[in-house]
Design an enzyme around this catalytic site. Structure first.
Site, PDB file in Angstrom:
ATOM      1  N   LEU A  29     -51.555 -18.829  55.740  1.00  0.00           N
ATOM      2  CA  LEU A  29     -50.365 -18.421  56.400  1.00  0.00           C
ATOM      3  C   LEU A  29     -50.499 -16.995  56.799  1.00  0.00           C
ATOM      4  O   LEU A  29     -50.281 -16.522  58.043  1.00  0.00           O
ATOM      5  CB  LEU A  29     -49.052 -18.812  55.444  1.00  0.00           C
ATOM      6  CG  LEU A  29     -47.884 -18.135  56.066  1.00  0.00           C
ATOM      7  CD1 LEU A  29     -47.579 -18.941  57.539  1.00  0.00           C
ATOM      8  CD2 LEU A  29     -46.528 -18.247  55.156  1.00  0.00           C
ATOM      9  N   ASP A  78     -57.493  -5.678  45.949  1.00  0.00           N
ATOM     10  CA  ASP A  78     -56.298  -6.404  45.204  1.00  0.00           C
ATOM     11  C   ASP A  78     -55.146  -5.600  45.253  1.00  0.00           C
ATOM     12  O   ASP A  78     -55.182  -4.311  44.994  1.00  0.00           O
ATOM     13  CB  ASP A  78     -56.891  -6.741  43.763  1.00  0.00           C
ATOM     14  CG  ASP A  78     -56.109  -7.753  42.929  1.00  0.00           C
ATOM     15  OD1 ASP A  78     -54.718  -7.416  42.937  1.00  0.00           O
ATOM     16  OD2 ASP A  78     -56.580  -8.359  42.363  1.00  0.00           O
ATOM     17  N   TYR A 174     -43.754 -19.330  39.195  1.00  0.00           N
ATOM     18  CA  TYR A 174     -43.858 -19.175  40.716  1.00  0.00           C
ATOM     19  C   TYR A 174     -42.615 -18.996  41.182  1.00  0.00           C
ATOM     20  O   TYR A 174     -42.186 -18.187  42.213  1.00  0.00           O
ATOM     21  CB  TYR A 174     -44.771 -20.268  41.310  1.00  0.00           C
ATOM     22  CG  TYR A 174     -44.881 -20.047  42.771  1.00  0.00           C
ATOM     23  CD1 TYR A 174     -45.686 -19.289  43.474  1.00  0.00           C
ATOM     24  CD2 TYR A 174     -43.820 -20.939  43.492  1.00  0.00           C
ATOM     25  CE1 TYR A 174     -45.704 -19.250  44.775  1.00  0.00           C
ATOM     26  CE2 TYR A 174     -43.917 -20.961  44.925  1.00  0.00           C
ATOM     27  CZ  TYR A 174     -44.988 -19.904  45.380  1.00  0.00           C
ATOM     28  OH  TYR A 174     -45.074 -19.962  46.998  1.00  0.00           O
ATOM     29  N   LYS A 178     -40.817 -15.852  43.407  1.00  0.00           N
ATOM     30  CA  LYS A 178     -40.302 -15.824  44.882  1.00  0.00           C
ATOM     31  C   LYS A 178     -38.848 -15.405  44.803  1.00  0.00           C
ATOM     32  O   LYS A 178     -38.389 -14.803  45.838  1.00  0.00           O
ATOM     33  CB  LYS A 178     -40.622 -16.884  45.406  1.00  0.00           C
ATOM     34  CG  LYS A 178     -42.088 -17.365  45.503  1.00  0.00           C
ATOM     35  CD  LYS A 178     -42.740 -16.262  46.206  1.00  0.00           C
ATOM     36  CE  LYS A 178     -44.139 -16.600  46.794  1.00  0.00           C
ATOM     37  NZ  LYS A 178     -44.852 -15.484  47.499  1.00  0.00           N
ATOM     38  N   ILE A 207     -45.835 -26.464  52.988  1.00  0.00           N
ATOM     39  CA  ILE A 207     -46.703 -26.377  54.318  1.00  0.00           C
ATOM     40  C   ILE A 207     -48.093 -26.998  53.836  1.00  0.00           C
ATOM     41  O   ILE A 207     -48.616 -26.981  52.628  1.00  0.00           O
ATOM     42  CB  ILE A 207     -47.174 -24.572  54.401  1.00  0.00           C
ATOM     43  CG1 ILE A 207     -45.840 -23.662  54.351  1.00  0.00           C
ATOM     44  CG2 ILE A 207     -47.940 -24.407  55.496  1.00  0.00           C
ATOM     45  CD1 ILE A 207     -46.164 -22.245  54.420  1.00  0.00           C
ATOM     46  N   THR A 209     -51.812 -27.097  53.784  1.00  0.00           N
ATOM     47  CA  THR A 209     -52.786 -26.412  53.790  1.00  0.00           C
ATOM     48  C   THR A 209     -54.016 -26.903  53.261  1.00  0.00           C
ATOM     49  O   THR A 209     -53.760 -27.918  52.546  1.00  0.00           O
ATOM     50  CB  THR A 209     -52.474 -24.889  53.266  1.00  0.00           C
ATOM     51  OG1 THR A 209     -52.095 -25.091  51.892  1.00  0.00           O
ATOM     52  CG2 THR A 209     -51.285 -24.143  53.773  1.00  0.00           C
TER      53      THR A 209
END
Length: 270
Positions: A29, A78, A174, A178, A207, A209
């Site tokens: 993305l 990083d 996760y 977010k 998405i 991918t």
């Protein structure tokens, strides 16, 4: 006979000569959105921790130079490396004498049941997805303020998973990270509005991918389950977020800040 002069179409979407940093832009993305910014006229500096970007990166960089008169440059870093990050962002700002925007797309994912998640795994997730995003936005904002600009725009990549719990996808840390990005965007917008710096978030839905395709090989039922979870009955592609990147980084969204642009096919609107 007088010749007509072609006028630019929707000039508020133009990013001509603007300098924009995109983290997590080695592939996926981030790279797709970087390409859209290039096509809109921006010079893009891509940050990622991968030793080398995807093969598509060089193709896009060459096209940017030849077809759009813009540039795409890669830096291996990083986003958790605070001092190096600030030095790099300052050098980019000094090179151009300006810094106009940021898309913070760097992030990691890990699917593990909450009962099995280790503290070290949670710390790693938050360090990259939250602290890394914060440090990147901070480094960019510092240069915008230092240069005395009239402002700039940032888009932090969140997720619809920051708004809802994903049925059948076990990603507690996760999803929490977010949600934190969405709240971070609001707070940075509230602090930096006085400098004319706008901060918004983008919350994509599922998405397709290379990573999700590999996941479908392991869990084939998810391809249909995820598609059926939204109102359009399909999954999205990275290209469907190009317009959002240009919109949020350009003057087309000049009165928009502190908002979350959720693009999820209606997943969260049932």
């Amino acid at each position: 006979m007088a010749t007509s002069v072609e006028k630019p179409v929707l000039p508020e979407f133009s990013l001509k000569d603007k300098v924009i940093i995109v983290s997590g832009a080695a592939r996926g993305l981030g790279l797709v959105q970087a390409e859209a910014l290039l096509e809109a006229g921006a010079n893009v500096h891509a940050l990622d921790r991968l030793p080398e970007p995807s093969p598509d990166f060089a193709v896009i960089a060459e096209r940017a130079k030849k077809e759009y008169g813009t540039s795409l440059t890669y830096y291996r870093i990083d986003v958790r490396e605070e001092e190096k990050l600030n030095d790099l962002v300052k050098s980019i700002a000094d090179e151009h004498g300006r810094l106009d925007g940021l898309i913070a797309a760097a992030g990691i994912q890990q699917e593990t049941p909450a009962l099995e998640y280790t503290g070290a795994d949670v710390d790693k997730m938050m360090a990259t997805n939250v602290t890394g995003v914060f440090l990147t936005a901070q480094a960019v904002a510092r240069q915008m303020v230092r240069l005395g600009q009239k402002g700039g725009s940032m888009a932090l990549i969140a997720s619809m998973s920051g708004t809802v719990a994903n049925r059948g996808l076990i990603c507690p840390a996760y999803n929490a990270s977010k949600a934190a990005v969405i709240q971070l965007g609001r707070n940075l917008a509230s602090e930096w509005g006085e400098y004319g710096i706008r901060v918004n978030t983008i919350s994509p839905g599922y998405i397709v991918t290379a990573m999700t395709e590999a996941l479908f090989d392991k869990y084939p039922e998810r391809r249909a389950d995820w598609a059926n979870g939204n109102m359009l009955g399909r999954l999205s592609t990275p290209n469907e977020y190009r317009g959002a990147a240009v919109f949020l980084l350009s003057d087309a969204s000049s009165f928009m800040t502190g908002s979350d642009l959720r693009i999820d096919g209606g997943h969260c609107a049932w």
